[in-house]
Design a protein around this motif. Sequence first.
Motif, PDB file in Angstrom:
ATOM      1  N   GLY A  76       0.813  -1.215   0.000  1.00  0.00           N
ATOM      2  CA  GLY A  76       0.000   0.000   0.000  1.00  0.00           C
ATOM      3  C   GLY A  76       0.844   1.262   0.000  1.00  0.00           C
ATOM      4  N   PRO A  77       0.242   2.335   0.418  1.00  0.00           N
ATOM      5  CA  PRO A  77       0.932   3.634   0.378  1.00  0.00           C
ATOM      6  C   PRO A  77       1.929   3.793   1.529  1.00  0.00           C
ATOM      7  CG  PRO A  77      -1.228   3.897   1.341  1.00  0.00           C
ATOM      8  CD  PRO A  77      -1.128   2.458   0.906  1.00  0.00           C
ATOM      9  N   CYS A  78       2.681   4.864   1.450  1.00  0.00           N
ATOM     10  CA  CYS A  78       3.615   5.230   2.517  1.00  0.00           C
ATOM     11  C   CYS A  78       2.988   6.346   3.345  1.00  0.00           C
ATOM     12  CB  CYS A  78       4.937   5.722   1.937  1.00  0.00           C
ATOM     13  SG  CYS A  78       5.912   4.438   1.154  1.00  0.00           S
ATOM     14  N   PHE A  79       3.337   6.364   4.621  1.00  0.00           N
ATOM     15  CA  PHE A  79       2.897   7.435   5.508  1.00  0.00           C
ATOM     16  C   PHE A  79       4.142   8.184   5.971  1.00  0.00           C
ATOM     17  CE2 PHE A  79      -0.487   4.330   5.670  1.00  0.00           C
ATOM     18  CZ  PHE A  79      -1.606   5.130   5.511  1.00  0.00           C
ATOM     19  N   TYR A  80       4.159   9.474   5.701  1.00  0.00           N
ATOM     20  CA  TYR A  80       5.293  10.325   6.046  1.00  0.00           C
ATOM     21  C   TYR A  80       4.903  11.207   7.227  1.00  0.00           C
ATOM     22  CZ  TYR A  80       6.962   8.998   1.431  1.00  0.00           C
ATOM     23  OH  TYR A  80       7.372   8.281   0.336  1.00  0.00           O
ATOM     24  N   THR A  81       5.765  11.271   8.215  1.00  0.00           N
ATOM     25  CA  THR A  81       5.583  12.184   9.337  1.00  0.00           C
ATOM     26  C   THR A  81       6.552  13.341   9.112  1.00  0.00           C
ATOM     27  OG1 THR A  81       5.051  10.327  10.774  1.00  0.00           O
ATOM     28  CG2 THR A  81       5.614  12.406  11.845  1.00  0.00           C
ATOM     29  N   TYR A  82       6.029  14.573   9.129  1.00  0.00           N
ATOM     30  CA  TYR A  82       6.870  15.729   8.815  1.00  0.00           C
ATOM     31  C   TYR A  82       6.580  16.884   9.766  1.00  0.00           C
ATOM     32  CZ  TYR A  82       2.811  17.970   6.663  1.00  0.00           C
ATOM     33  OH  TYR A  82       1.586  18.536   6.452  1.00  0.00           O
ATOM     34  N   THR A  83       7.502  17.823   9.776  1.00  0.00           N
ATOM     35  CA  THR A  83       7.365  19.091  10.486  1.00  0.00           C
ATOM     36  C   THR A  83       7.815  20.175   9.520  1.00  0.00           C
ATOM     37  OG1 THR A  83       7.837  18.047  12.609  1.00  0.00           O
ATOM     38  CG2 THR A  83       8.115  20.429  12.495  1.00  0.00           C
ATOM     39  N   ILE A  84       7.100  21.288   9.501  1.00  0.00           N
ATOM     40  CA  ILE A  84       7.506  22.375   8.607  1.00  0.00           C
ATOM     41  C   ILE A  84       8.586  23.218   9.270  1.00  0.00           C
ATOM     42  CG2 ILE A  84       5.301  22.477   7.393  1.00  0.00           C
ATOM     43  CD1 ILE A  84       4.761  25.083   9.049  1.00  0.00           C
ATOM     44  N   ASP A  85       9.376  23.891   8.433  1.00  0.00           N
ATOM     45  CA  ASP A  85      10.447  24.774   8.896  1.00  0.00           C
ATOM     46  C   ASP A  85      10.284  26.116   8.180  1.00  0.00           C
ATOM     47  OD1 ASP A  85      12.762  25.790  10.012  1.00  0.00           O
ATOM     48  OD2 ASP A  85      14.075  24.836   8.542  1.00  0.00           O
ATOM     49  N   PRO A  86       9.439  27.026   8.728  1.00  0.00           N
ATOM     50  CA  PRO A  86       9.212  28.309   8.047  1.00  0.00           C
ATOM     51  C   PRO A  86      10.378  29.270   8.254  1.00  0.00           C
ATOM     52  CG  PRO A  86       7.909  28.199  10.043  1.00  0.00           C
ATOM     53  CD  PRO A  86       8.611  26.882   9.913  1.00  0.00           C
ATOM     54  N   LYS A  87      10.669  30.044   7.211  1.00  0.00           N
ATOM     55  CA  LYS A  87      11.712  31.072   7.285  1.00  0.00           C
ATOM     56  C   LYS A  87      11.155  32.361   6.697  1.00  0.00           C
ATOM     57  CE  LYS A  87      15.837  28.277   7.307  1.00  0.00           C
ATOM     58  NZ  LYS A  87      15.449  27.671   8.510  1.00  0.00           N
ATOM     59  N   TYR A  88      11.341  33.465   7.438  1.00  0.00           N
ATOM     60  CA  TYR A  88      10.923  34.784   6.962  1.00  0.00           C
ATOM     61  C   TYR A  88      12.109  35.426   6.262  1.00  0.00           C
ATOM     62  CZ  TYR A  88       9.547  39.673   7.052  1.00  0.00           C
ATOM     63  OH  TYR A  88       9.257  40.964   6.690  1.00  0.00           O
ATOM     64  N   VAL A  89      11.935  35.848   5.007  1.00  0.00           N
ATOM     65  CA  VAL A  89      13.023  36.444   4.236  1.00  0.00           C
ATOM     66  C   VAL A  89      12.739  37.905   3.887  1.00  0.00           C
ATOM     67  CG1 VAL A  89      13.833  34.251   3.293  1.00  0.00           C
ATOM     68  CG2 VAL A  89      12.076  35.536   2.077  1.00  0.00           C
ATOM     69  N   LYS A 115      -1.668  25.680   8.267  1.00  0.00           N
ATOM     70  CA  LYS A 115      -1.495  27.092   8.582  1.00  0.00           C
ATOM     71  C   LYS A 115      -0.800  27.214   9.921  1.00  0.00           C
ATOM     72  CE  LYS A 115      -6.087  27.796  10.591  1.00  0.00           C
ATOM     73  NZ  LYS A 115      -7.306  28.590  10.523  1.00  0.00           N
ATOM     74  N   PHE A 116      -0.158  28.363  10.116  1.00  0.00           N
ATOM     75  CA  PHE A 116       0.430  28.680  11.410  1.00  0.00           C
ATOM     76  C   PHE A 116       0.238  30.166  11.667  1.00  0.00           C
ATOM     77  CE2 PHE A 116       3.915  28.958   8.376  1.00  0.00           C
ATOM     78  CZ  PHE A 116       4.530  30.156   8.691  1.00  0.00           C
ATOM     79  N   THR A 117       0.233  30.517  12.949  1.00  0.00           N
ATOM     80  CA  THR A 117      -0.003  31.900  13.360  1.00  0.00           C
ATOM     81  C   THR A 117       1.277  32.472  13.951  1.00  0.00           C
ATOM     82  OG1 THR A 117      -2.316  31.414  13.793  1.00  0.00           O
ATOM     83  CG2 THR A 117      -1.425  33.389  14.821  1.00  0.00           C
ATOM     84  N   VAL A 118       1.572  33.716  13.584  1.00  0.00           N
ATOM     85  CA  VAL A 118       2.746  34.416  14.104  1.00  0.00           C
ATOM     86  C   VAL A 118       2.249  35.562  14.975  1.00  0.00           C
ATOM     87  CG1 VAL A 118       4.805  35.739  13.511  1.00  0.00           C
ATOM     88  CG2 VAL A 118       4.087  33.841  12.055  1.00  0.00           C
ATOM     89  N   ALA A 119       2.722  35.604  16.216  1.00  0.00           N
ATOM     90  CA  ALA A 119       2.404  36.693  17.145  1.00  0.00           C
ATOM     91  C   ALA A 119       3.731  37.205  17.692  1.00  0.00           C
ATOM     92  CB  ALA A 119       1.501  36.205  18.267  1.00  0.00           C
ATOM     93  N   GLY A 120       4.032  38.473  17.425  1.00  0.00           N
ATOM     94  CA  GLY A 120       5.335  39.015  17.821  1.00  0.00           C
ATOM     95  C   GLY A 120       6.403  38.380  16.965  1.00  0.00           C
ATOM     96  N   ASP A 121       7.366  37.698  17.597  1.00  0.00           N
ATOM     97  CA  ASP A 121       8.388  36.991  16.823  1.00  0.00           C
ATOM     98  C   ASP A 121       8.307  35.481  17.050  1.00  0.00           C
ATOM     99  OD1 ASP A 121       9.235  36.950  19.406  1.00  0.00           O
ATOM    100  OD2 ASP A 121      11.290  37.573  19.004  1.00  0.00           O
ATOM    101  N   GLN A 122       7.149  34.998  17.522  1.00  0.00           N
ATOM    102  CA  GLN A 122       6.944  33.574  17.771  1.00  0.00           C
ATOM    103  C   GLN A 122       5.882  33.025  16.822  1.00  0.00           C
ATOM    104  OE1 GLN A 122       8.700  31.754  20.110  1.00  0.00           O
ATOM    105  NE2 GLN A 122       9.888  33.630  20.292  1.00  0.00           N
ATOM    106  N   ALA A 123       6.113  31.818  16.314  1.00  0.00           N
ATOM    107  CA  ALA A 123       5.149  31.154  15.436  1.00  0.00           C
ATOM    108  C   ALA A 123       4.681  29.866  16.102  1.00  0.00           C
ATOM    109  CB  ALA A 123       5.779  30.843  14.085  1.00  0.00           C
TER     110      ALA A 123
END
Length: 177
Positions: A76-89, A115-123
């Motif tokens: 069957g299919p594969c299941f991937y566990t991931y975490t995003i790494d956002p960068k502000y440029v 989606k993720f929320t940014v408040a101040g300098d924390q996400a």
Amino acid sequence: MPIATLRKLLAALAIVGILLSGIGVATMMIFGSRGQQQEAVTPVRKPPTPPPPSVPTDKEFLIGVVVTAQNCDPAGPCFYTYTIDPKYVGLHPFPESPFTVEYEVLGGHQPQPGKFTVAGDQAEILKDVVLEGPPGAQLSARVLRVFEEPPAPAAEPPPGPAAEPPPGPAAEPVPAP
């Protein structure tokens, strides 16, 4: 007077003239321009003013996808566990109010929204998200939009007693004539 002596005398006179004119020019350069000299003004350099805080655009965020685990079923299919790494440029500071970044993760059987929320300098981001995809999938993310969070609604005042007229002087009965 022989010609050779005359030549020597004229050559000596020319050398003396050259020396005197050189001394005169040097004297004029040193002493003659003192009143005309201007003080060298050093320009005042100010750092550029930073841009005002504003909500970033979708082009100002890059989101990497880090696969932390992979579980593939042979049938069957594969299941991937991931975490995003956002960068502000971007170059401008964030606004005071929180904002949300909507994105989608590609590479699975279907794009997975997030989606993720940014408040101040924390996400606030989700970690260890599971995605179903084909074997050997390369996961990537793209930002769809960035928008400012609407302000929280104002709290309603608690219900209280009905409004009464303010206390004032009481009316006194007046006798009829």
